[in-house]
Design a protein around this motif. Sequence first.
Motif, PDB file in Angstrom:
ATOM      1  N   VAL A 255       0.886  -1.169   0.174  1.00 15.44           N
ATOM      2  CA  VAL A 255      -0.016  -0.047  -0.080  1.00 15.44           C
ATOM      3  C   VAL A 255       0.844   1.176   0.196  1.00 15.44           C
ATOM      4  N   ASN A 256       0.882   2.062  -0.588  1.00 23.24           N
ATOM      5  CA  ASN A 256       1.318   3.347  -1.126  1.00 23.24           C
ATOM      6  C   ASN A 256       0.362   4.412  -0.291  1.00 23.24           C
ATOM      7  N   HIS A 257       1.182   5.141   0.494  1.00 24.40           N
ATOM      8  CA  HIS A 257       0.504   5.991   1.491  1.00 24.40           C
ATOM      9  C   HIS A 257       0.736   7.670   1.148  1.00 24.40           C
ATOM     10  N   GLY A 258       1.797   7.804   0.144  1.00 21.68           N
ATOM     11  CA  GLY A 258       2.114   8.908  -0.309  1.00 21.68           C
ATOM     12  C   GLY A 258       3.378   9.761   0.308  1.00 21.68           C
ATOM     13  N   HIS A 259       4.017  10.633  -0.207  1.00 18.29           N
ATOM     14  CA  HIS A 259       5.361  10.861   0.368  1.00 18.29           C
ATOM     15  C   HIS A 259       6.427   9.871   0.530  1.00 18.29           C
ATOM     16  N   GLY A 260       6.375   9.031  -0.243  1.00 17.99           N
ATOM     17  CA  GLY A 260       7.267   7.854  -0.158  1.00 17.99           C
ATOM     18  C   GLY A 260       7.157   6.893   0.667  1.00 17.99           C
ATOM     19  N   ILE A 261       6.151   6.823   1.462  1.00 17.63           N
ATOM     20  CA  ILE A 261       5.756   5.930   2.536  1.00 17.63           C
ATOM     21  C   ILE A 261       5.097   4.726   1.994  1.00 17.63           C
ATOM     22  N   GLN A 262       5.663   3.703   2.374  1.00 16.28           N
ATOM     23  CA  GLN A 262       4.641   2.244   1.714  1.00 16.28           C
ATOM     24  C   GLN A 262       4.822   1.311   2.911  1.00 16.28           C
ATOM     25  N   THR A 263       3.652   0.644   2.924  1.00 22.16           N
ATOM     26  CA  THR A 263       3.556  -0.540   3.849  1.00 22.16           C
ATOM     27  C   THR A 263       3.453  -2.138   3.158  1.00 22.16           C
ATOM     28  N   LEU A 264       4.062  -2.881   3.644  1.00 22.63           N
ATOM     29  CA  LEU A 264       4.165  -4.378   2.682  1.00 22.63           C
ATOM     30  C   LEU A 264       3.389  -5.294   4.090  1.00 22.63           C
ATOM     31  N   TYR A 265       2.676  -6.131   3.170  1.00 24.59           N
ATOM     32  CA  TYR A 265       2.174  -7.181   4.061  1.00 24.59           C
ATOM     33  C   TYR A 265       2.118  -8.575   3.329  1.00 24.59           C
ATOM     34  N   GLY A 266       2.957  -9.440   3.740  1.00 33.11           N
ATOM     35  CA  GLY A 266       3.474 -10.750   3.143  1.00 33.11           C
ATOM     36  C   GLY A 266       2.821 -11.926   3.705  1.00 33.11           C
ATOM     37  N   HIS A 267       3.064 -13.026   3.056  1.00 24.09           N
ATOM     38  CA  HIS A 267       2.912 -14.487   3.342  1.00 24.09           C
ATOM     39  C   HIS A 267       1.432 -14.480   3.587  1.00 24.09           C
ATOM     40  N   LEU A 268       0.428 -13.771   2.869  1.00 27.53           N
ATOM     41  CA  LEU A 268      -0.814 -13.909   2.962  1.00 27.53           C
ATOM     42  C   LEU A 268      -1.446 -15.306   2.223  1.00 27.53           C
ATOM     43  N   SER A 269      -2.722 -15.421   2.818  1.00 25.87           N
ATOM     44  CA  SER A 269      -3.560 -16.584   2.199  1.00 25.87           C
ATOM     45  C   SER A 269      -4.107 -16.064   0.797  1.00 25.87           C
ATOM     46  N   SER A 270      -4.570 -14.871   0.939  1.00 22.28           N
ATOM     47  CA  SER A 270      -5.502 -14.114  -0.335  1.00 22.28           C
ATOM     48  C   SER A 270      -5.436 -12.631   0.126  1.00 22.28           C
TER      49      SER A 270
END
Length: 320
Positions: A255-270
């Motif tokens: 997810v891109n939150h703007g101003h160069g900020i991103q969050t990553l969510y890994g190893h998901l089932s869906s």
Amino acid sequence: MQRVVTLILLLTLLLWLQPLAYAEDASVLLGKYGMATTDPEIEGEKLDLLEEEYRVVSYKVNTNTMLSSAYDLHDQYYASRLASMDSEIYALADELTSISVQMGDSKEEEVPYILELDSKYRAVSDQLDLRRQARNGWMESQKEAVEAPPLSQSTQDIVKLNAISDRLDKQKAKVQLARSYPDLGDISSFSSPLAIPVQMTSPFGMRLDPLTREAMTFHKGMDMSAPIGTHVLAAFNGYVEEASENSELGTYVIVNHGHGIQTLYGHLSSYRVVQGQTVKQYEQIAESGNSGSRTTGPHLHFGVFIGGQALDPGIIVPHS
């Protein structure tokens, strides 16, 4: 009945005000990571001071430019007027010389002719004296005429104005930046990217590789215990930059939150979002899982990136 209505109105007002209390922008998050931020009020005041300085120097440069133009016009008039007066003086001096020669050659002439030359000589001599006096008087009057500003000072002012102009452009960009921090939502009281309390299973930073248990590797996120199917929530307001999968992370969302900020969510089932989709803070975007090769059991790998640099999610995520 009236008390019930009043209670309902109060609850409605509290629910309406609650999101406003946590409307924080990206500068708050940047501050938590010790990154420089710009305050719109402070930067706006700096911009006002620079604009005033630019106005003063610009007025000075424009005034000097007009004075230089006026001096150039005056100089042209001065040269033209002086040339005209000198031409008259030269003509009278030439005429006086010619009469003087005639007088020298008229010794054998009759007396009336000599007297006529003498009278003419005196008249031209008087005119010449008057012209010379007029020239001297005019020259004296020009001493108080407009003077051009020193060239060195004018050049310095122009250089100074250009320098202020560059600083002004940079300051305007700073003000625009300070006023453009995106609204991320609740940062100071951020809870979790999971629908359950966070139990950290592996922190951010150097660690013994959990798979090989031989080499030290750098972990670019935080692992959180999460039974398969646990709701995964968007940490902050933003849009889905990626919703895909790879060999190590398995199924993941960025997810891109703007101003160069991103969050990553890994190893998901869906995941429940598509690329480009706008999401709100705490909106469900996926279900946790155990996908990918870099996993030892069901969990969520949560990463925070600013300007492409991985940062410790533990700074903002309350965990045990």
